[in-house]
Design an enzyme around this catalytic site. Structure first.
Site, mmCIF file in Angstrom:
data_model
loop_
_atom_site.group_PDB
_atom_site.id
_atom_site.type_symbol
_atom_site.label_atom_id
_atom_site.label_comp_id
_atom_site.label_asym_id
_atom_site.label_seq_id
_atom_site.Cartn_x
_atom_site.Cartn_y
_atom_site.Cartn_z
ATOM 1 N N CYS A 179 0.836 -1.197 0.000
ATOM 2 C CA CYS A 179 0.000 0.000 0.000
ATOM 3 C C CYS A 179 0.881 1.262 0.000
ATOM 4 O O CYS A 179 1.663 1.460 -0.923
ATOM 5 C CB CYS A 179 -0.991 -0.033 1.157
ATOM 6 S SG CYS A 179 -2.357 1.151 0.949
ATOM 7 N N HIS A 198 -3.744 -4.708 -0.434
ATOM 8 C CA HIS A 198 -3.324 -5.361 0.804
ATOM 9 C C HIS A 198 -3.368 -6.883 0.635
ATOM 10 O O HIS A 198 -4.443 -7.475 0.736
ATOM 11 C CB HIS A 198 -4.240 -4.946 1.957
ATOM 12 C CG HIS A 198 -4.072 -3.528 2.382
ATOM 13 N ND1 HIS A 198 -3.131 -3.140 3.317
ATOM 14 C CD2 HIS A 198 -4.709 -2.397 1.992
ATOM 15 C CE1 HIS A 198 -3.204 -1.832 3.485
ATOM 16 N NE2 HIS A 198 -4.154 -1.362 2.691
ATOM 17 N N GLU A 223 -2.525 -9.091 2.714
ATOM 18 C CA GLU A 223 -2.950 -9.687 3.987
ATOM 19 C C GLU A 223 -4.461 -9.600 4.194
ATOM 20 O O GLU A 223 -5.003 -10.262 5.088
ATOM 21 C CB GLU A 223 -2.206 -9.029 5.153
ATOM 22 C CG GLU A 223 -2.687 -7.657 5.570
ATOM 23 C CD GLU A 223 -2.271 -6.512 4.662
ATOM 24 O OE1 GLU A 223 -2.607 -5.359 4.989
ATOM 25 O OE2 GLU A 223 -1.604 -6.766 3.618
#
EC number: 4.3.2.10
Length: 208
Positions: free
Chosen positions: A79, A181, A183
């Protein structure tokens, strides 16, 4: 061991949990010695570019990251962390970045059909096969951003469509960036992190 750089600007814990899930040993740290000893580094980031870059400089981590790059150890920016890898940004004021990948961060075009920030799931198109992108084509990943990387095309390895073609992933040698992202992107996000694990293994072997 991967070090997730802690500079009070990022979602370090969620990245750490994702790495734990794929069995990749990791540590959240701002200690320069630990960072330099790592096999690979993840640079997270949320918030504004000038403040994030200022914090890296204040802690001396800008120099440490450049040393990691010289040592040819893999780096993954996530990001805002991806944008910090670029040469500069015009967010609020002109700010120099780490300069590890050619390009600069600029604001997404303000068009009626496209809300800023770009937030939510968007589809990836693979532009170049790398260990991180080999499974991403057509998959959806989770974005939250208002600025994007304006890079020469040879450094763009995956894109998403919006008011402009967004470089979703960029790459310069052993240095990678993801605007979204991983994750927070479900199984495909984990596959991307597994790809980074593969890059680390390959770089480690070549340095021995």
């Amino acid at each position: 061991m991967i070090v997730i750089i802690d500079y009070d600007t990022g979602n370090t814990k969620s990245i750490s949990k994702a790495l734990d899930f794929i069995g990749l040993q990791n540590k959240i740290s701002s200690n320069k010695t630990e960072i330099l000893q790592a096999d690979g580094v993840i640079l997270p980031g949320v918030g504004a570019y000038p403040e994030a870059m200022q914090e890296l400089i204040r802690r001396g981590l800008d120099v440490t990251l450049k040393e990691i790059a010289v040592l040819r150890k893999p780096i993954l920016g996530v990001c805002l962390g991806m944008q910090l890898l670029l040469e500069s940004s015009n967010e609020h004021v002109f700010t120099r970045g780490l300069g590890l990948i050619p390009g600069y961060a600029e604001k997404l075009p303000d068009e009626p059909k496209f809300v800023i920030p770009h937030m939510g799931w968007n589809q990836l198109e693979n532009k170049r096969i790398t260990p991180l992108t080999k499974k991403v084509d057509g998959e959806y990943v989770y974005y939250v951003h208002s600025y994007y990387a304006n890079c020469p095309p040879e450094y763009i390895i995956a894109t998403s469509g919006y008011s402009v073609e967004i470089p979703g992933m960029i790459n310069n040698g052993h240095i990678y960036g993801a605007q979204f992202h991983p994750e927070k992107s479900g199984q495909i996000g984990l596959e991307i992190l597994k790809g980074f694990k593969e890059v680390i293994r390959s770089c480690k072997s070549s340095l021995q």
